[in-house]
Scaffold this motif. Structure first.
Motif, PDB file in Angstrom:
ATOM      1  N   GLY A 125      -8.015  -0.172 -31.984  1.00  0.00           N
ATOM      2  CA  GLY A 125      -8.421  -1.531 -31.679  1.00  0.00           C
ATOM      3  C   GLY A 125      -7.368  -2.259 -30.868  1.00  0.00           C
ATOM      4  N   VAL A 126      -7.532  -3.561 -30.786  1.00  0.00           N
ATOM      5  CA  VAL A 126      -6.623  -4.404 -30.022  1.00  0.00           C
ATOM      6  C   VAL A 126      -5.954  -5.378 -30.984  1.00  0.00           C
ATOM      7  CG1 VAL A 126      -6.419  -6.103 -28.175  1.00  0.00           C
ATOM      8  CG2 VAL A 126      -8.014  -4.178 -27.942  1.00  0.00           C
ATOM      9  N   VAL A 127      -4.635  -5.427 -30.929  1.00  0.00           N
ATOM     10  CA  VAL A 127      -3.853  -6.356 -31.738  1.00  0.00           C
ATOM     11  C   VAL A 127      -3.477  -7.539 -30.850  1.00  0.00           C
ATOM     12  CG1 VAL A 127      -1.711  -6.668 -33.042  1.00  0.00           C
ATOM     13  CG2 VAL A 127      -2.956  -4.502 -33.192  1.00  0.00           C
ATOM     14  N   GLU A 128      -3.747  -8.726 -31.349  1.00  0.00           N
ATOM     15  CA  GLU A 128      -3.385  -9.943 -30.626  1.00  0.00           C
ATOM     16  C   GLU A 128      -2.013 -10.396 -31.110  1.00  0.00           C
ATOM     17  OE1 GLU A 128      -5.225 -10.558 -28.181  1.00  0.00           O
ATOM     18  OE2 GLU A 128      -7.039  -9.500 -28.794  1.00  0.00           O
ATOM     19  N   VAL A 129      -1.143 -10.705 -30.166  1.00  0.00           N
ATOM     20  CA  VAL A 129       0.220 -11.127 -30.485  1.00  0.00           C
ATOM     21  C   VAL A 129       0.321 -12.638 -30.259  1.00  0.00           C
ATOM     22  CG1 VAL A 129       2.671 -10.789 -29.988  1.00  0.00           C
ATOM     23  CG2 VAL A 129       1.065  -8.870 -29.726  1.00  0.00           C
ATOM     24  N   PHE A 130       0.847 -13.331 -31.256  1.00  0.00           N
ATOM     25  CA  PHE A 130       0.965 -14.785 -31.194  1.00  0.00           C
ATOM     26  C   PHE A 130       2.405 -15.222 -31.420  1.00  0.00           C
ATOM     27  CE2 PHE A 130      -3.387 -13.983 -32.426  1.00  0.00           C
ATOM     28  CZ  PHE A 130      -4.108 -14.916 -31.687  1.00  0.00           C
ATOM     29  N   GLU A 131       2.791 -16.288 -30.728  1.00  0.00           N
ATOM     30  CA  GLU A 131       4.055 -16.962 -31.008  1.00  0.00           C
ATOM     31  C   GLU A 131       3.741 -18.078 -32.001  1.00  0.00           C
ATOM     32  OE1 GLU A 131       7.764 -18.879 -28.595  1.00  0.00           O
ATOM     33  OE2 GLU A 131       5.773 -19.154 -27.753  1.00  0.00           O
ATOM     34  N   LEU A 132       4.581 -18.206 -33.024  1.00  0.00           N
ATOM     35  CA  LEU A 132       4.368 -19.217 -34.055  1.00  0.00           C
ATOM     36  C   LEU A 132       5.323 -20.380 -33.863  1.00  0.00           C
ATOM     37  CD1 LEU A 132       4.128 -16.916 -37.194  1.00  0.00           C
ATOM     38  CD2 LEU A 132       2.264 -17.741 -35.729  1.00  0.00           C
TER      39      LEU A 132
END
Length: 104
Positions: free
Chosen positions: A39-46
């Motif tokens: 699948g696709v992992v979404e990367v986020f800045e917090l």
């Protein structure tokens, strides 16, 4: 609401912080030569999280007849330092949860 906004909403609800989407990373995890996750992992800045400034998130379908999806969020914190290790950590946690449920 689009998929990224949905994940940002889940992060806000579960972790109480705002998230900015950085990138989408395709991940395939294999075990003994068989694909166990693809699948696709979404990367986020917090912004403002006390433990990390990055999070990995994705959603997947469940057996729910109403079509509800399972959301997964994993903080960037050693040993989870990439989308790949986030997937591995989530898989390990899922197996531990299943083992615990079977013991009861």
């Amino acid at each position: 609401m689009n998929y990224i906004e949905e994940l940002k909403d889940v992060i806000r609800h579960l972790h109480g912080v705002e998230a900015t989407h950085l990138e989408s990373v395709p991940v395939t995890e294999k075990f003994r030569g068989k694909t166990i996750w693809d699948g696709v992992v979404e990367v986020f800045e917090l912004k403002g999280h006390p433990q990390s400034n990055r999070m990995y998130a994705w959603a997947h379908e469940t057996d729910d007849p109403q079509g509800k999806r399972q959301h997964v969020t994993v903080l960037h914190s050693h040993p989870v330092t990439s989308p790949q290790t986030a997937v591995r950590a989530a898989i390990i946690q899922e197996f531990r949860t299943l083992d615990t449920a079977e013991e009861t």
